[in-house]
Design an enzyme around this catalytic site. Sequence first.
Site, PDB file in Angstrom:
ATOM      1  N   GLY A 197       1.225  -1.033   0.062  1.00  0.00           N
ATOM      2  CA  GLY A 197       0.071  -0.027  -0.139  1.00  0.00           C
ATOM      3  C   GLY A 197       0.575   0.904  -0.613  1.00  0.00           C
ATOM      4  O   GLY A 197       2.142   1.498   0.522  1.00  0.00           O
ATOM      5  N   GLN A 243       3.517  10.046   0.869  1.00  0.00           N
ATOM      6  CA  GLN A 243       4.445   9.272   1.206  1.00  0.00           C
ATOM      7  C   GLN A 243       5.367  10.310   0.035  1.00  0.00           C
ATOM      8  O   GLN A 243       6.651   9.156  -0.140  1.00  0.00           O
ATOM      9  CB  GLN A 243       4.483   7.909   1.351  1.00  0.00           C
ATOM     10  CG  GLN A 243       4.018   7.310   2.375  1.00  0.00           C
ATOM     11  CD  GLN A 243       3.576   5.950   2.525  1.00  0.00           C
ATOM     12  OE1 GLN A 243       2.882   5.745   2.462  1.00  0.00           O
ATOM     13  NE2 GLN A 243       5.076   4.363   3.014  1.00  0.00           N
ATOM     14  N   CYS A 265       6.168   0.313   7.314  1.00  0.00           N
ATOM     15  CA  CYS A 265       5.729   1.131   5.960  1.00  0.00           C
ATOM     16  C   CYS A 265       6.999   1.515   5.573  1.00  0.00           C
ATOM     17  O   CYS A 265       8.279   1.051   5.920  1.00  0.00           O
ATOM     18  CB  CYS A 265       5.794   2.142   7.357  1.00  0.00           C
ATOM     19  SG  CYS A 265       5.311   3.485   6.825  1.00  0.00           S
ATOM     20  N   LEU A 266       6.814   2.016   3.553  1.00  0.00           N
ATOM     21  CA  LEU A 266       7.669   1.927   3.416  1.00  0.00           C
ATOM     22  C   LEU A 266       9.165   3.550   3.419  1.00  0.00           C
ATOM     23  O   LEU A 266      10.049   3.179   2.980  1.00  0.00           O
ATOM     24  CB  LEU A 266       7.173   1.904   1.553  1.00  0.00           C
ATOM     25  CG  LEU A 266       6.439   1.027   1.238  1.00  0.00           C
ATOM     26  CD1 LEU A 266       5.563   1.018  -0.004  1.00  0.00           C
ATOM     27  CD2 LEU A 266       7.531  -0.165   0.661  1.00  0.00           C
ATOM     28  N   HIS A 326      -4.133   1.294   7.883  1.00  0.00           N
ATOM     29  CA  HIS A 326      -2.761   1.886   7.895  1.00  0.00           C
ATOM     30  C   HIS A 326      -2.434   3.252   6.940  1.00  0.00           C
ATOM     31  O   HIS A 326      -1.384   4.076   7.174  1.00  0.00           O
ATOM     32  CB  HIS A 326      -1.310   0.585   7.614  1.00  0.00           C
ATOM     33  CG  HIS A 326      -0.220   0.966   7.293  1.00  0.00           C
ATOM     34  ND1 HIS A 326       0.720   0.969   8.207  1.00  0.00           N
ATOM     35  CD2 HIS A 326       0.922   1.842   6.614  1.00  0.00           C
ATOM     36  CE1 HIS A 326       1.884   0.958   7.975  1.00  0.00           C
ATOM     37  NE2 HIS A 326       1.971   2.655   7.073  1.00  0.00           N
ATOM     38  N   GLU A 327      -2.720   2.717   5.571  1.00  0.00           N
ATOM     39  CA  GLU A 327      -2.566   3.877   5.091  1.00  0.00           C
ATOM     40  C   GLU A 327      -4.080   5.064   5.358  1.00  0.00           C
ATOM     41  O   GLU A 327      -3.375   6.284   4.500  1.00  0.00           O
ATOM     42  CB  GLU A 327      -3.295   3.497   2.823  1.00  0.00           C
ATOM     43  CG  GLU A 327      -2.375   1.999   2.708  1.00  0.00           C
ATOM     44  CD  GLU A 327      -0.944   2.263   3.497  1.00  0.00           C
ATOM     45  OE1 GLU A 327      -0.219   3.677   3.038  1.00  0.00           O
ATOM     46  OE2 GLU A 327      -0.308   1.409   3.201  1.00  0.00           O
ATOM     47  N   HIS A 368      -1.752   7.093   7.454  1.00  0.00           N
ATOM     48  CA  HIS A 368      -1.035   8.435   6.717  1.00  0.00           C
ATOM     49  C   HIS A 368      -1.590   9.640   6.300  1.00  0.00           C
ATOM     50  O   HIS A 368      -0.770  10.581   6.297  1.00  0.00           O
ATOM     51  CB  HIS A 368      -0.308   7.463   5.138  1.00  0.00           C
ATOM     52  CG  HIS A 368       0.465   6.878   5.417  1.00  0.00           C
ATOM     53  ND1 HIS A 368       1.709   7.277   5.830  1.00  0.00           N
ATOM     54  CD2 HIS A 368       0.584   5.262   5.368  1.00  0.00           C
ATOM     55  CE1 HIS A 368       3.003   6.334   6.150  1.00  0.00           C
ATOM     56  NE2 HIS A 368       1.923   5.316   5.681  1.00  0.00           N
TER      57      HIS A 368
HETATM   58 ZN   LIG Z   1       3.220   3.618   5.468  1.00  0.00          ZN
END
Ligand SMILES: [Zn+2]
Length: 172
Positions: free
Chosen positions: A43, A48, A92-93, A134-135, A138
């Site tokens: 995701g 991000q 997380c990226l 989670h997304e 963000h």
């Molecule tokens: Zn993340």
Amino acid sequence: MEILLAPHPLLRQKANKLKIIKEEDIKIANQMMEIMDKAPGVGLAANQVGILKQIVTINFEDKVNNKKSKYILFNPSIIKYSIETVVMEEGCLSLPEQYADVERPQDIVVEYIDENKKTVKRAVEGYEARILQHEIDHLSGKLFVDYLSSLKRNILIKKVKKLQNLKKNNER
Ligand SMILES: [Zn+2]
């Protein structure tokens, strides 16, 4: 377009709701898909990649139920949470190589606009519900480490910084 790492300030900003979905927004979403797949990640939220728009991309594979779904969400919001919660490990990226257990509601109902500009309302459970929570966090400037103690949060963010410095030194 590149993935921003914590503690980048844009990761702490709120993304704006789209009044209308423009061609440009669909383009952004498609680029996000590419970056997410390359990472690889399940995701990605527009914050991000430094864009403060409410756009999320998902590429989710449920190996247990042999279900694959790859989709774009514009203006997603969670309109219902289950009372039951579940603890799962998250990463997380924007915090590469950092993982921690987070407790969240098990199931949700999510509402969003899809790439055909249709409003979708859907009940989601399990791992997919986890990714979406989670997304969507963000988009309001929230990271999974915010669910941890401030001590643990700071340690994880420091590790990201350290990793970045190591990488920079190696590139020199
Ligand atoms: Zn993340």
